[in-house]
Design a protein around this motif. Sequence first.
Motif, PDB file in Angstrom:
ATOM      1  N   ALA A 204       0.828  -1.209   0.000  1.00 40.78           N
ATOM      2  CA  ALA A 204       0.000   0.000   0.000  1.00 40.78           C
ATOM      3  C   ALA A 204       0.863   1.259   0.000  1.00 40.78           C
ATOM      4  CB  ALA A 204      -0.931  -0.006   1.205  1.00 40.78           C
ATOM      5  N   LEU A 205       1.888   1.267   0.844  1.00 38.49           N
ATOM      6  CA  LEU A 205       2.740   2.457   0.970  1.00 38.49           C
ATOM      7  C   LEU A 205       3.554   2.712  -0.298  1.00 38.49           C
ATOM      8  CD1 LEU A 205       4.067   2.058   4.634  1.00 38.49           C
ATOM      9  CD2 LEU A 205       2.303   3.634   3.812  1.00 38.49           C
ATOM     10  N   ILE A 206       4.232   1.678  -0.780  1.00 30.88           N
ATOM     11  CA  ILE A 206       5.103   1.848  -1.945  1.00 30.88           C
ATOM     12  C   ILE A 206       4.286   2.136  -3.201  1.00 30.88           C
ATOM     13  CG2 ILE A 206       6.816   0.724  -3.426  1.00 30.88           C
ATOM     14  CD1 ILE A 206       7.750  -0.829  -0.959  1.00 30.88           C
ATOM     15  N   SER A 207       3.180   1.410  -3.370  1.00 26.04           N
ATOM     16  CA  SER A 207       2.326   1.656  -4.537  1.00 26.04           C
ATOM     17  C   SER A 207       1.742   3.058  -4.500  1.00 26.04           C
ATOM     18  CB  SER A 207       1.199   0.618  -4.593  1.00 26.04           C
ATOM     19  OG  SER A 207       1.704  -0.680  -4.798  1.00 26.04           O
ATOM     20  N   GLY A 208       1.385   3.509  -3.292  1.00 29.46           N
ATOM     21  CA  GLY A 208       0.862   4.868  -3.156  1.00 29.46           C
ATOM     22  C   GLY A 208       1.873   5.914  -3.574  1.00 29.46           C
ATOM     23  N   VAL A 209       3.116   5.718  -3.174  1.00 23.14           N
ATOM     24  CA  VAL A 209       4.187   6.647  -3.554  1.00 23.14           C
ATOM     25  C   VAL A 209       4.415   6.616  -5.063  1.00 23.14           C
ATOM     26  CG1 VAL A 209       6.652   7.153  -3.330  1.00 23.14           C
ATOM     27  CG2 VAL A 209       5.326   6.558  -1.307  1.00 23.14           C
ATOM     28  N   LEU A 210       4.468   5.406  -5.639  1.00 23.70           N
ATOM     29  CA  LEU A 210       4.700   5.276  -7.081  1.00 23.70           C
ATOM     30  C   LEU A 210       3.562   5.882  -7.887  1.00 23.70           C
ATOM     31  CD1 LEU A 210       6.175   1.648  -7.273  1.00 23.70           C
ATOM     32  CD2 LEU A 210       7.403   3.823  -7.332  1.00 23.70           C
ATOM     33  N   LEU A 211       2.324   5.741  -7.372  1.00 20.30           N
ATOM     34  CA  LEU A 211       1.184   6.364  -8.038  1.00 20.30           C
ATOM     35  C   LEU A 211       1.285   7.885  -7.989  1.00 20.30           C
ATOM     36  CD1 LEU A 211      -1.805   4.122  -6.865  1.00 20.30           C
ATOM     37  CD2 LEU A 211      -1.143   4.556  -9.235  1.00 20.30           C
ATOM     38  N   ALA A 212       1.667   8.402  -6.828  1.00 19.20           N
ATOM     39  CA  ALA A 212       1.780   9.851  -6.660  1.00 19.20           C
ATOM     40  C   ALA A 212       2.866  10.428  -7.556  1.00 19.20           C
ATOM     41  CB  ALA A 212       2.075  10.183  -5.195  1.00 19.20           C
TER      42      ALA A 212
END
Length: 252
Positions: A204-212
């Motif tokens: 969740a954290l890493i995907s959220g950063v990559l999406l942002a």
Amino acid sequence: MLIYTTISIFTLGLIFGSFYNVIGLRVPQSEDFLTSRSKCPNCGHTLAWFELIPVLSYVMQGGKCRSCHARISMFYPFVELSTGILFAFSYIVFGTSLELIVSLCLMSLFMILFVSDMKYMLIPDRILLFFLPIFILLRVLEPLQPWYSSILGAFIGAGLLALIIIVSRGGMGAGDMKLFGVLGIVLGVKATLLAFFLSTLFGALISGVLLALGVIKRQNPVPFGPYIILGSIVAYFFGDIIIEWYLTTLIR
């Protein structure tokens, strides 16, 4: 002596990491990885021995193919270096114990699957079936406490992912489920549950950063295997510390 042995195992990890790159890339494509020579994926140039030195060849060639000068992905030295670090850390943690063999085999599985899942979004059954009897044998020789924790861990790991697959109607892959079943044998019940929690948290954290950052798009599928690997590594090495901290700090 500790420093010398650690460096030796680190170097061994670099060598094996290079081989794991080959396995992870070729097994999902049903290609031979034992006798077939490594080639440049761009021009087909057969690599000489001095082009296959882990990490060093990449640095000396400036990250480019010696023949066509095409850019070589940093993915390859990353896998080699990561394997070396994980091998060395395993020795630092477990010393010359049987658990060191368990750890080295587990890190080997992780690096092969990391390559295959990142490249093809696939966790090959052939790889899991190769390591499964090894882990069963090692846990017979070096059992967890209590001994049945490995059995319950396997059932809970696979069962938990199977439930998610059913509820989400395919939101996760069967390969992830099988991987957690194998991991349950090595990690046991508590560490398997912690690995699952950490995997979803990191995902969740890493995907959220990559999406942002715009690196990935919301509609694009993302392999979950690397997050399972990261969460399981943390749970394997630091699980007891994390669980004790949770029980003594947050539950009070």
